[in-house]
Design an enzyme around this catalytic site. Structure first.
Site, PDB file in Angstrom:
ATOM      1  CB  CYS A   1      -0.907  -0.034   1.154  1.00  0.00           C
ATOM      2  SG  CYS A   1      -1.948   1.605   1.635  1.00  0.00           S
ATOM      3  N   GLY A   2       0.654   2.151  -0.925  1.00  0.00           N
ATOM      4  CA  GLY A   2       1.381   3.325  -1.078  1.00  0.00           C
ATOM      5  C   GLY A   2       1.035   4.211   0.189  1.00  0.00           C
ATOM      6  CG  HIS A   3      -2.536   5.928   0.820  1.00  0.00           C
ATOM      7  ND1 HIS A   3      -2.311   7.153   0.440  1.00  0.00           N
ATOM      8  CD2 HIS A   3      -3.813   5.490   0.086  1.00  0.00           C
ATOM      9  CE1 HIS A   3      -3.242   7.625  -0.688  1.00  0.00           C
ATOM     10  NE2 HIS A   3      -4.183   6.397  -0.933  1.00  0.00           N
ATOM     11  CB  CYS A   4       0.695   1.313   4.224  1.00  0.00           C
ATOM     12  SG  CYS A   4      -0.723   0.799   4.210  1.00  0.00           S
TER      13      CYS A   4
END
Length: 499
Positions: free
Chosen positions: A56-59
């Protein structure tokens, strides 16, 4: 012998159990698994857990701030712990706590889970956890304690009061309990008031950027609490921040619903001076409007404002106080602080007109049984009409709207012969309205505009079948009417008679 064997067996089981529930660390962050999750929330009365996915990019963007916050909290005199769990590998714990997207942050207090309501920077995460770890308000009894309170967390509020046994002290406590991000303290010590040169009944709010003061007036009840919350929020964030998905999740859901958005290319020569001018002009309004810098590469944001890279640099005020967003476009020199201040002054004074999207109406729009209304034709065809109008506001991509479409067409056909009732629809992704009572927050939204247009529209909340709409119209229409039965119903009656 049996006792010895039993003792050895018990020791091995205990050792295996301890090993299976041992909690590893990644830096200062506890690493949780399905096997140690329950033990972790039992051991730590306060624990923040980041349910994440490795891909996950946001993670990934949250990870460094989360790790820094963990270091800050671990270094406290009484350490506070935060943890993470790979929800793609340890699915049992994630499913139990309803994790459906990444990252999902949940706070466990005495084992009870609650949604995390703080920001996504290291400072915001650590301030949130410090606030949650102790009483809602800390009591300060000396200048030294006051200084230590501000040193412990760079963004904090100290209420300076006449007495800690007073209505205003109770009000401060009540407010502090509802404020997640700002640590609160209060004092009635004269030496502290003298040290800060503040009068009793005021609030000293310190941030890494500056110190702000505000007189505490809770005589206004709920309104006063809302005003203080907005004031604190406005001063707790930067005068202008650069857009990112992580920041937007927290800031755009805050109490300030007016956003000054500056679109620009940060690499352009001299643009830093432009940003400085915007900050200066917007500073007086920081508790009323968020100032946001958006790069010209953020194409989705540009499209939301009907802009392209060729339109950059420019500024827009996005007003979401009434629900649906209204857009006010800047005219002036972005490099002049006075122009920005004038722009915001005129907006809050109500001197600006919103720019509304509209498709061009065509003659065919009004020839069908269901009339197609555009932004530019709404005034004439709906507000100036003497008809009762039942109107669907839809989005072309909306699944519920697509399901409703054939039923809406049938309704239009059934009402085609009723002169004083109009069935209509509007694509609200391509058209906008600034009309009292029209607040479109989801699709489809169905509104009834009575023939007496001095009355605000009625929100339709009934069923989504043709008989439901007809029953509603018969109840609300300005004149009684009848419609012919559907052909299918007539055919069924004929069959019954033949039998």
């Amino acid at each position: 012998m049996n006792r010895l064997l039993f003792g050895l067996f018990a020791a091995v089981v205990a050792l295996q159990s301890a090993m299976s529930t041992a909690i590893d660390k990644d830096g200062s962050v506890l690493v949780l698994t399905d096997s140690n999750f329950e033990d972790a929330i039992k051991e730590h009365k306060l624990l923040l857990v980041d349910f994440y996915a490795p891909w996950c990019g946001h993670c990934k963007r949250l990870e460094p701030a989360y790790a820094e916050a963990a270091d800050i909290l671990a270094a406290l005199e009484e350490p506070i712990f935060i943890a993470k769990l790979d929800a793609t590998e340890h699915k049992e714990a994630a499913a139990k706590h309803g994790v459906r997207g990444y990252p999902t942050l949940k706070l466990f207090k005495n084992g009870v889970p609650m949604d995390y309501q703080g920001g996504r920077t290291a400072e915001e995460i650590s301030a949130y956890m410090i606030k949650k770890s102790g009483p809602a308000v800390t009591t300060v009894t000396s200048v030294e304690e006051a200084e230590a309170f501000f040193a412990k967390q760079p963004t904090a509020a100290l209420a300076l009061l006449d007495s800690l046994d007073s209505d205003i002290a109770l009000a401060v406590t009540t407010f502090a309990e509802s404020s997640d991000n700002v640590p609160f303290a209060y004092t009635a010590e004269p030496a502290v008031l003298t040290n800060y040169g503040a009068k009793a009944g005021s609030l000293r709010f310190a941030t890494p950027e500056a110190v702000f003061t505000r007189f505490l007036d809770f005589t206004g009840g709920v309104t006063a609490f809302e005003e203080l919350n907005t004031w604190l929020f406005g001063h707790s964030i930067a005068p202008m921040f650069e857009f990112s998905p992580e920041k937007s999740m927290h800031l755009f859901s805050g109490p300030i619903r007016v956003h000054l958005i500056a679109f620009g290319d940060a690499t352009e020569a001299g643009f830093a001076d432009t940003v400085a001018a915007i900050k200066e002009g917007a500073n007086k309004f920081r508790t009323k409007a968020l100032s946001i810098l958006v790069g010209k590469n953020e194409t989705r944001i540009l499209e939301a404002f009907d802009l392209t890279e060729k339109d950059v640099p420019t500024m827009v005020i996005a007003d979401m106080r009434a629900g649906a967003m209204k857009r006010f476009f800047f005219e002036g020199d972005m490099a002049k602080a006075f122009d920005t201040e004038k722009f915001l002054t005129n907006f809050f004074a109500g001197h600006l007109k919103a720019k509304l999207k509209s498709e061009e109406p065509v003659p065919e729009d009004m020839e069908k049984a269901v009339k197609v209304i555009k932004g530019k034709s709404f005034q004439k065809e709906v507000l100036e009409s003497d008809k009762d109008v039942l109107m669907e506001f839809y989005a072309p991509w909306c699944g519920h709207c697509k399901t409703l479409e054939p039923k809406w067409d049938v309704l239009g056909d059934r009402l085609a012969g009723v002169e004083h009732v109009m069935t209509a629809k509007m694509d609200y992704t391509a058209n906008e309205l600034d009309v009292p009572g029209v607040d479109i927050r989801g699709f489809p939204t169905i509104l009834f505009f009575p023939a007496d247009k001095t009355k605000e529209p009625v929100v339709y909340k009934g069923g989504r079948e043709v008989p439901d709409f007809l029953a509603f119209l018969k109840e609300h229409a300005s004149k009684p009417f009848e419609v012919e039965e559907e052909e299918e119903e007539e055919e069924e009656e004929e069959v019954k008679e033949e039998l």
